[in-house]
Design a protein around this motif. Structure first.
Motif, PDB file in Angstrom:
ATOM      1  N   GLY A  29       0.986  -0.977   0.087  1.00 53.37           N
ATOM      2  CA  GLY A  29       0.135  -0.252   0.230  1.00 53.37           C
ATOM      3  C   GLY A  29       1.013   0.923  -0.268  1.00 53.37           C
ATOM      4  N   LYS A  30       0.269   2.313   0.185  1.00 52.21           N
ATOM      5  CA  LYS A  30       1.340   3.759   0.420  1.00 52.21           C
ATOM      6  C   LYS A  30       1.866   3.806   1.531  1.00 52.21           C
ATOM      7  CE  LYS A  30      -1.849   5.297  -3.602  1.00 52.21           C
ATOM      8  NZ  LYS A  30      -2.847   4.677  -3.641  1.00 52.21           N
ATOM      9  N   ALA A  72      -8.690   8.463  -2.336  1.00 46.53           N
ATOM     10  CA  ALA A  72      -9.513   7.928  -2.941  1.00 46.53           C
ATOM     11  C   ALA A  72      -9.843   6.608  -2.168  1.00 46.53           C
ATOM     12  CB  ALA A  72      -9.304   7.985  -4.774  1.00 46.53           C
ATOM     13  N   PRO A  73     -11.013   5.724  -2.532  1.00 48.04           N
ATOM     14  CA  PRO A  73     -10.926   4.384  -1.246  1.00 48.04           C
ATOM     15  C   PRO A  73      -9.819   3.650  -2.561  1.00 48.04           C
ATOM     16  CG  PRO A  73     -13.267   5.067  -2.706  1.00 48.04           C
ATOM     17  CD  PRO A  73     -12.329   6.783  -2.792  1.00 48.04           C
ATOM     18  N   GLN A  74      -9.402   3.075  -1.190  1.00 52.84           N
ATOM     19  CA  GLN A  74      -7.878   1.894  -1.595  1.00 52.84           C
ATOM     20  C   GLN A  74      -8.933   0.551  -0.916  1.00 52.84           C
ATOM     21  OE1 GLN A  74      -4.640   3.772  -1.862  1.00 52.84           O
ATOM     22  NE2 GLN A  74      -6.265   5.270  -2.450  1.00 52.84           N
ATOM     23  N   PRO A  75      -7.893  -0.290  -1.862  1.00 53.38           N
ATOM     24  CA  PRO A  75      -8.103  -1.673  -0.745  1.00 53.38           C
ATOM     25  C   PRO A  75      -7.447  -1.404   0.247  1.00 53.38           C
ATOM     26  CG  PRO A  75      -6.341  -1.623  -3.075  1.00 53.38           C
ATOM     27  CD  PRO A  75      -6.636   0.003  -2.527  1.00 53.38           C
ATOM     28  N   MET A  80      -3.330   3.006   2.753  1.00 57.60           N
ATOM     29  CA  MET A  80      -2.525   3.825   2.815  1.00 57.60           C
ATOM     30  C   MET A  80      -1.793   4.362   4.489  1.00 57.60           C
ATOM     31  SD  MET A  80      -2.703   8.432   1.877  1.00 57.60           S
ATOM     32  CE  MET A  80      -1.940   8.528   0.739  1.00 57.60           C
ATOM     33  N   THR A  81      -0.942   4.312   4.207  1.00 58.28           N
ATOM     34  CA  THR A  81      -0.390   4.549   6.236  1.00 58.28           C
ATOM     35  C   THR A  81       0.283   5.561   5.834  1.00 58.28           C
ATOM     36  OG1 THR A  81      -0.918   2.092   5.863  1.00 58.28           O
ATOM     37  CG2 THR A  81       0.750   3.340   7.762  1.00 58.28           C
ATOM     38  N   ILE A  82      -0.199   6.599   6.751  1.00 62.61           N
ATOM     39  CA  ILE A  82       1.511   7.869   7.243  1.00 62.61           C
ATOM     40  C   ILE A  82       2.031   7.814   8.754  1.00 62.61           C
ATOM     41  CG2 ILE A  82       1.192   9.957   7.750  1.00 62.61           C
ATOM     42  CD1 ILE A  82      -0.878  10.205   5.587  1.00 62.61           C
ATOM     43  N   THR A 106      -3.635   4.218   9.022  1.00 62.55           N
ATOM     44  CA  THR A 106      -4.385   3.799   7.793  1.00 62.55           C
ATOM     45  C   THR A 106      -5.418   4.423   7.885  1.00 62.55           C
ATOM     46  OG1 THR A 106      -3.123   1.818   9.507  1.00 62.55           O
ATOM     47  CG2 THR A 106      -4.451   0.922   7.420  1.00 62.55           C
ATOM     48  N   VAL A 107      -5.500   4.350   6.652  1.00 62.36           N
ATOM     49  CA  VAL A 107      -6.402   5.476   6.056  1.00 62.36           C
ATOM     50  C   VAL A 107      -7.156   3.918   4.506  1.00 62.36           C
ATOM     51  CG1 VAL A 107      -7.112   7.876   4.196  1.00 62.36           C
ATOM     52  CG2 VAL A 107      -5.033   7.494   6.405  1.00 62.36           C
TER      53      VAL A 107
END
Lengths: 497, 176
Positions: free
Chosen positions: A195-196, A210-213, A218-220, A228-229
């Motif tokens: 993931g990102k 945008a919606p992620q799998p 996405m993790t920041i 985690t997004v």
């Protein structure tokens, strides 16, 4: 049933089965068989002992007798001298495993190699680009610093440094995800394998994801926390030892980096209208984002009328800093096949314990609901404001409204600005509730519903009978309001704001 | 002291039986040699410490029994794991034959003489099988023959040697 000789030969060869061992044990129950076993095993010893004491063959190779017919045509075959095979350790370890396990391990190894090969290529591909940059934004790539430009491609492991007074906006390729970096921000794009993954070292960012799998969110990461997004809008800010995250839309899962207790280790879900603070030496601090409420425009199913309880689809959301809502809604495409409903759900925090009278004013019918606590399930309708009678006059979609200064002791009214064109609806008197006792500082759920139209207006204010006579009331503003959110994500109980 | 010397003499005299017991379970000449040496070390240490040993053969087999169990426990992934009940039966078999040690010693001697009279090729096959510790398949690869023919040849060799040894034993006992 095998003979003892066969079973002992299989035993010696190492090919005997469990059934064979059982048979062998049955046979060895007889003394004669036991004596035969001793004789057989002593035979091995005799062979070994005798051969060992004999000198080894003098030549390195031994001639092997050939069939008579073959002797004339073919040269004599040779036997290589018996040399104990030297086998390397990996070979020996590998052959320790049974064949199915060797197959499984081999397949697993092949899949891992294919996976690594794929990501070896993937890691060299650009993940996004700089949509815009302000001032001298720098990209650190492979130890070298490059001056960033608009449209420049970004690769995994790039580090983006924004100078003082600068900004940068990152746009992901093939999806509408964007991250805006503010001045003095430092962001690293980590490996995108799962993931990102972004690392925010300093400064703040604003993201629209945008919606992620779910398996590649996405993790920041910041020095204090990890968010985690899976698709949302939020801002994240790292200042000194504190990370602050505000969520405007959707939800973000946040976890502390150096948690000490089990409760601290749990990830918590921060939803729209909430903020969370991560600081060293303390658990995550939750707060409601005050200062605004969220207005939702719902499109009702074809044939459904507003305020009849029909479930609608949210087609637009925007923010209001107080409960003075004019009908205009930028970006909304109205269909003539549907009715629309406007809904404001929020929390209200009374400044003091007192009896409050709520007022609502609107052109069309409107309803005001108030809960006895923060739970929407306990809400009850306290005002129903009837629609103004139709006058036949056309109301412009660009109407502007204002509260009229009330005469001392009289409630406020709503006027259309300069409104000579609005006959019969120029002055809108409010509808009031009964006095409701509210406790100062406590959180109450409040909901306002009314049909949506571009020419609509809606104002909610309250008066306090205990206050000095002559007060016309106060419009409910952001300082005592917070957007509604569903806080089911708090596994260990929702903290007090 | 005399007792110790007697026990040591017995050990040397019964070494064939003890080695056969160990090899039968280990089926690897090198490892069987190591275990045999270990039994000897423990036996001599026990003698040095003055441990009372009533039955030398039984004591040594008991020690070998434990070492064999350790050996297989360390090789749990191998195809054959020794069966305790089978071990007990084999131990009983060897104990029953302790009284016939003279017969077995003579038989071993006769077998040795028979092996020496075998053709070189047969000796080579026995060497590969019982000295190098190869399986029938490996022997077949080594001498470029089929595994079945090697299996048959080894079976025939065993029978030939057993008959040869019996004939020699009859001759020896008849002569005496």
């Amino acid at each position: 049933m095998k003979t003892l000789e066969q079973l002992l030969a299989e035993w010696e060869e190492g090919t005997i089965t469990a059934e064979g061992i059982t048979e062998l044990k049955q046979l060895l129950a007889q003394p004669a068989a036991r004596a035969e076993l001793v004789g057989e095993w002593l035979f091995y010893e005799a062979v070994y002992g005798t051969l060992r004491s004999m000198p080894a063959p003098a030549k390195a190779t031994l001639k092997v007798a050939q069939p008579a017919a073959a002797k004339a045509s073919a040269p004599a075959r040779t036997i290589r001298p018996p040399v104990r095979r030297r086998r390397m350790l990996p070979w020996l370890v590998w052959h320790e495993f049974r064949l199915p396990l060797r197959w499984a391990l081999g397949m697993g190894l092949a899949v891992c190699l294919a996976w690594l090969g794929y990501f070896g290529i993937y890691l060299r591909m650009p993940t996004g680009q700089l949509a815009s940059v302000k001032k001298e934004v720098a990209i650190v790539r492979g130890g070298k610093t490059i001056a960033a430009q608009s449209g420049q491609l970004l690769y995994p492991r790039d580090k983006i440094n924004v100078p003082s007074g600068g900004s940068a906006r990152i746009q992901w390729l093939n999806e509408p995800t964007t991250v805006e970096l503010s001045a003095n921000a430092s962001l690293e794009l980590r490996s995108p394998l799962l993931g990102k993954l972004l690392a925010l070292k300093a400064g703040s960012l604003k993201a629209s994801v945008a919606p992620q799998p779910h398996w590649r969110p996405m993790t920041i990461k910041t020095p204090q926390a990890r968010a985690t997004v899976v698709g949302t809008r939020f801002t994240m800010d790292v200042t000194g030892n504190t990370t602050r995250m505000e969520v405007m839309e959707g939800a973000v899962s946040v976890r502390k980096n150096q948690a000490r207790s089990t409760a601290e280790k749990q990830a918590v879900m921060v939803r729209a209208g909430e903020l969370v603070l991560a600081e060293p030496g303390a658990g995550l601090k939750w707060q409601v984002l005050r200062g605004y409420v969220v207005r939702e425009i719902l499109e009702l199913p074809t044939g459904s009328l507003p305020l009849t309880g029909s479930p609608g689809k949210v087609v637009l959301t925007d923010r209001l800093t107080n409960l003075f809502s004019e009908g205009r809604a930028t970006g909304l495409k109205v269909s003539t096949n549907h009715y629309y409903e406007e809904r404001i759900r929020c929390y209200i925090y009374p400044p003091a314990t007192d009896n409050y009278i709520f007022w609502i004013s609107s052109v069309g019918r409107s309803e005001l609901w108030l809960s006895t606590d923060e739970d929407p399930a306990d809400k009850r309708r306290i005002i129903v404001k009837a629609a103004l009678p139709r006058t036949g006059s056309k109301v412009s979609g660009n109407s502007a409204w204002q509260l009229s200064p009330a005469a001392p002791g009289k409630p406020m009214t709503v006027l259309r600005s300069g409104g000579s064109a609005l006959k019969g609806a120029r002055i809108i008197h409010g509808e009031k509730s009964k006095a409701v006792k509210l406790i100062g500082g406590k959180q109450y759920y409040l909901e306002i519903n009314q049909p949506f139209s571009p020419s609509e207006v809606e104002v909610v204010w309250w008066t306090r009978p205990s206050q000095a006579a002559g007060s016309s009331g106060d419009v409910l503003n952001g300082s005592i309001l917070a957007p509604y959110s569903q806080n089911s994500g708090w596994a260990f109980g929702k903290p007090s704001p | 002291m005399e007792r110790q010397q007697q026990l040591t003499t017995d050990f040397v005299a019964n070494r064939h039986s003890l080695y056969a017991f160990i090899y039968g379970f280990i089926r690897n000449t090198h490892d069987a040699e190591d275990l045999f040496q270990e039994v000897w070390v423990r036996f001599s240490n026990a003698l040095a410490r003055g441990v009372e040993i009533q039955d030398q053969a039984k004591w040594c087999r008991g020690t070998a029994h434990n070492l064999i169990l350790h050996y297989w426990r360390d090789r749990q992934h191998d195809k054959v794991v020794v069966d305790q009940e089978l071990m007990q039966l084999v131990e009983t078999a060897f104990t029953e034959q302790d009284g016939n040690q003279d017969y077995w010693r003579t038989r071993q001697q006769a077998l040795g003489e028979c092996i020496q009279t075998l053709p070189e090729r047969s000796q080579q096959m026995l060497r590969l099988k019982y000295e190098q510790g190869m399986s029938a398949q490996e022997v077949a690869e080594e001498i470029t023959q089929s595994a079945e023919s090697v299996w048959m040849a080894l079976s025939r060799l065993r029978r030939v040697l057993r008959d040869c040894a019996e004939r020699k034993l009859k001759f020896m006992t008849g002569a005496s």
